[in-house]
Design a protein around this motif. Structure first.
Motif, mmCIF file in Angstrom:
data_model
loop_
_atom_site.group_PDB
_atom_site.id
_atom_site.type_symbol
_atom_site.label_atom_id
_atom_site.label_comp_id
_atom_site.label_asym_id
_atom_site.label_seq_id
_atom_site.Cartn_x
_atom_site.Cartn_y
_atom_site.Cartn_z
ATOM 1 N N MET A 1 63.493 41.016 47.340
ATOM 2 C CA MET A 1 64.607 40.277 47.184
ATOM 3 C C MET A 1 64.971 39.413 48.530
ATOM 4 S SD MET A 1 66.160 40.226 44.453
ATOM 5 C CE MET A 1 67.784 39.143 45.013
ATOM 6 N N PRO A 2 64.589 40.184 49.714
ATOM 7 C CA PRO A 2 64.622 39.351 50.914
ATOM 8 C C PRO A 2 63.698 37.880 50.898
ATOM 9 C CG PRO A 2 64.611 41.615 51.547
ATOM 10 C CD PRO A 2 64.298 41.471 49.905
ATOM 11 N N VAL A 3 62.454 38.088 50.290
ATOM 12 C CA VAL A 3 61.710 36.977 50.184
ATOM 13 C C VAL A 3 62.411 35.840 49.396
ATOM 14 C CG1 VAL A 3 59.525 36.078 49.301
ATOM 15 C CG2 VAL A 3 59.613 37.940 50.880
ATOM 16 N N ILE A 4 62.956 36.209 48.396
ATOM 17 C CA ILE A 4 63.422 35.286 47.289
ATOM 18 C C ILE A 4 64.693 34.583 47.912
ATOM 19 C CG2 ILE A 4 64.803 35.233 45.103
ATOM 20 C CD1 ILE A 4 63.030 37.550 43.877
ATOM 21 N N ILE A 5 65.366 35.270 48.639
ATOM 22 C CA ILE A 5 66.675 34.778 49.406
ATOM 23 C C ILE A 5 65.995 33.768 50.513
ATOM 24 C CG2 ILE A 5 68.386 35.269 51.087
ATOM 25 C CD1 ILE A 5 68.774 37.958 49.429
ATOM 26 N N ILE A 6 65.228 34.191 51.326
ATOM 27 C CA ILE A 6 64.657 33.146 52.339
ATOM 28 C C ILE A 6 64.268 31.697 51.589
ATOM 29 C CG2 ILE A 6 62.763 32.824 53.916
ATOM 30 C CD1 ILE A 6 62.945 35.874 54.524
ATOM 31 N N ILE A 7 63.380 32.136 50.534
ATOM 32 C CA ILE A 7 62.980 30.748 49.870
ATOM 33 C C ILE A 7 64.174 29.929 49.506
ATOM 34 C CG2 ILE A 7 61.608 29.716 47.968
ATOM 35 C CD1 ILE A 7 59.751 32.171 48.287
ATOM 36 N N ALA A 8 65.221 30.683 48.708
ATOM 37 C CA ALA A 8 66.441 29.924 48.262
ATOM 38 C C ALA A 8 67.055 29.250 49.303
ATOM 39 C CB ALA A 8 67.315 31.062 47.458
ATOM 40 N N LEU A 9 67.260 29.983 50.477
ATOM 41 C CA LEU A 9 67.965 29.264 51.702
ATOM 42 C C LEU A 9 67.208 28.135 52.098
ATOM 43 C CD1 LEU A 9 69.415 32.190 53.521
ATOM 44 C CD2 LEU A 9 70.537 30.846 52.245
ATOM 45 N N TRP A 10 65.996 28.174 52.012
ATOM 46 C CA TRP A 10 65.192 26.917 52.553
ATOM 47 C C TRP A 10 65.397 25.624 51.590
ATOM 48 C CZ3 TRP A 10 61.084 24.686 49.832
ATOM 49 C CH2 TRP A 10 60.387 23.625 50.639
ATOM 50 N N SER A 11 65.569 26.089 50.457
ATOM 51 C CA SER A 11 65.761 24.802 49.472
ATOM 52 C C SER A 11 67.303 24.639 48.957
ATOM 53 C CB SER A 11 65.022 25.179 48.220
ATOM 54 O OG SER A 11 65.154 26.232 47.578
ATOM 55 N N SER A 12 68.288 25.277 49.788
ATOM 56 C CA SER A 12 69.701 25.156 49.237
ATOM 57 C C SER A 12 70.326 23.800 49.530
ATOM 58 C CB SER A 12 70.380 26.138 49.943
ATOM 59 O OG SER A 12 70.489 26.307 51.408
ATOM 60 N N LEU A 13 69.741 22.984 50.304
ATOM 61 C CA LEU A 13 70.408 21.805 50.461
ATOM 62 C C LEU A 13 70.351 20.678 49.686
ATOM 63 C CD1 LEU A 13 69.566 21.329 54.286
ATOM 64 C CD2 LEU A 13 71.526 22.598 53.414
ATOM 65 N N GLY A 14 70.804 20.913 48.401
ATOM 66 C CA GLY A 14 70.684 20.165 47.245
ATOM 67 C C GLY A 14 71.732 19.067 46.899
ATOM 68 N N THR A 15 72.400 18.999 45.842
ATOM 69 C CA THR A 15 73.399 17.969 45.446
ATOM 70 C C THR A 15 74.522 18.290 46.214
ATOM 71 O OG1 THR A 15 72.516 18.043 43.407
ATOM 72 C CG2 THR A 15 74.661 17.026 43.332
ATOM 73 N N GLY A 16 75.174 19.540 46.457
ATOM 74 C CA GLY A 16 76.113 19.804 47.128
ATOM 75 C C GLY A 16 75.986 19.067 48.703
ATOM 76 N N PHE A 17 74.800 19.144 49.159
ATOM 77 C CA PHE A 17 74.683 18.552 50.574
ATOM 78 C C PHE A 17 74.865 17.124 50.518
ATOM 79 C CE2 PHE A 17 71.003 16.413 52.945
ATOM 80 C CZ PHE A 17 71.629 16.927 54.223
ATOM 81 N N LEU A 18 74.263 16.444 49.506
ATOM 82 C CA LEU A 18 74.379 15.037 49.330
ATOM 83 C C LEU A 18 76.113 14.616 49.253
ATOM 84 C CD1 LEU A 18 71.396 14.038 47.054
ATOM 85 C CD2 LEU A 18 71.578 13.755 49.714
ATOM 86 N N SER A 19 76.625 15.423 48.622
ATOM 87 C CA SER A 19 78.094 15.310 48.152
ATOM 88 C C SER A 19 78.805 15.337 49.654
ATOM 89 C CB SER A 19 78.794 15.823 47.311
ATOM 90 O OG SER A 19 79.110 17.238 47.901
ATOM 91 N N PHE A 20 78.466 16.294 50.563
ATOM 92 C CA PHE A 20 78.734 16.159 52.003
ATOM 93 C C PHE A 20 78.640 15.121 52.734
ATOM 94 C CE2 PHE A 20 78.777 21.132 51.554
ATOM 95 C CZ PHE A 20 80.187 21.211 51.104
#
Length: 320
Positions: free
Chosen positions: A185-204
């Motif tokens: 689970m920590p590995v999954i979370i690290i990978i998810a955070l690395w790719s978390s700047l998606g559509t919401g980031f563009l809206s910001f």
């Protein structure tokens, strides 16, 4: 013949709906702006057909046993009772999903907002470069997981991280990142955070770009001069619609995680350490063909997202 007296009262325009009722007033307004509603009708039709109807169908199907071929039997609330009483895998999936959502949801959300604010501080000419650099991981997520992360977290000494740790003398033997129940689970979370700047980031990014710069001058008159003060008193209130939009996206993506776990550790994972609600749902729907039970899982997941989404609306919508 004399002209019509101008003082004669004009008869009120006939209305098709009783505007004294809430439903009648709503229908009257729709009819009044029928051209505008006609323009947005395709979206609502698609949304109703591919979102509302499947959700309603799942709600009904969750009360049945259905194998997807021919047998269908009404069983009432048995699927829901089994879900919380007799299915330990669902409770494991629920625990993993909540653990993932509690970390990735808020951290990814705040990171998206912070990096969008940071990009807004750089010169206009290089803003697109920064935006692409931060957004690229979300675009290359699937490729990167196979080409980079699986090698980075490999369980043997050839894995990048294990190789570094062994050379530095921090560990004596390779860590089983993709096989240990403590690390999956920590590995999954690290990978998810690395790719978390998606559509919401563009809206910001778009929200910060559209902030009225004259408000900064007006705020400066009241003593708001530093960038942090401008963020608190000007930019956050002006980007409330984007905050709401990104919150809904972040909540939905956090609770529907499954692809990362499947691609990184596979399904089933060791001792189901990477099992999530979405993977549990797809297992019953696509492997066991128990569509009634899978529908019950889908309804519970939708209810969770709906409740937390309403909290987001309470926090941001009234201030938008």
């Amino acid at each position: 013949m004399s002209k019509k007296d101008k003082s004669t009262p004009v008869a009120p325009k006939k209305r098709f709906f009783n505007v004294e009722t809430h439903f009648g007033y709503t229908m009257h307004e729709i009819w009044r702006y029928k051209i505008s509603y006609g323009m947005i009708a395709p979206f609502y039709i698609v949304f109703f057909v591919f979102t509302i109807l499947p959700l309603l169908a799942s709600s009904v199907l969750s009360l049945f046993y259905f194998d997807g071929i021919g047998r269908i039997e009404f069983i009432g609330w048995e699927n829901y009772i089994y879900l919380f009483v007799d299915d330990p895998l669902f409770l494991k999936a629920l625990s993993n999903t909540l653990f993932y959502a509690v970390i990735v949801g808020p951290v990814g959300y705040l990171a998206s907002y912070f990096f969008a604010w940071f990009i807004n501080q750089v010169p206009e000419k290089i803003k697109p470069i920064y935006t692409l650099a931060f957004y690229a991981p979300a675009l290359a997520q699937g490729i990167a997981m196979g080409a980079v992360w699986l090698v980075f977290f490999a369980n043997d000494s050839r894995g990048y991280l294990n190789s570094i740790l062994l050379e530095m003398g921090l560990v004596n033997e390779p860590i089983q990142f993709l096989a240990s129940t403590d690390w999956i689970m920590p590995v999954i979370i690290i990978i998810a955070l690395w790719s978390s700047l998606g559509t919401g980031f563009l809206s910001f990014v778009a929200g910060f770009t559209n902030v009225d710069k004259e408000l900064f001058d007006a705020a400066a008159v009241d003593g708001v001069t530093s960038r942090f003060q401008r963020l608190i008193h000007v930019e956050i209130p002006q980007t409330m619609p984007q905050l709401l939009f990104a919150a809904v996206l972040q909540i939905t993506s956090a609770f529907t995680v499954g692809a990362i776990s499947m691609q990184v550790v596979g399904h089933p994972s060791p001792e189901d350490a990477g099992l999530t609600i979405m993977l549990h749902l797809s297992d019953y729907a696509g492997q066991r063909f128990e569509l009634g039970y899978a529908s019950a899982i889908a309804v519970m997941l939708s209810a969770m997202i709906l409740v937390i989404g309403r909290v987001a609306f309470k926090l941001f919508a009234d201030k938008g």
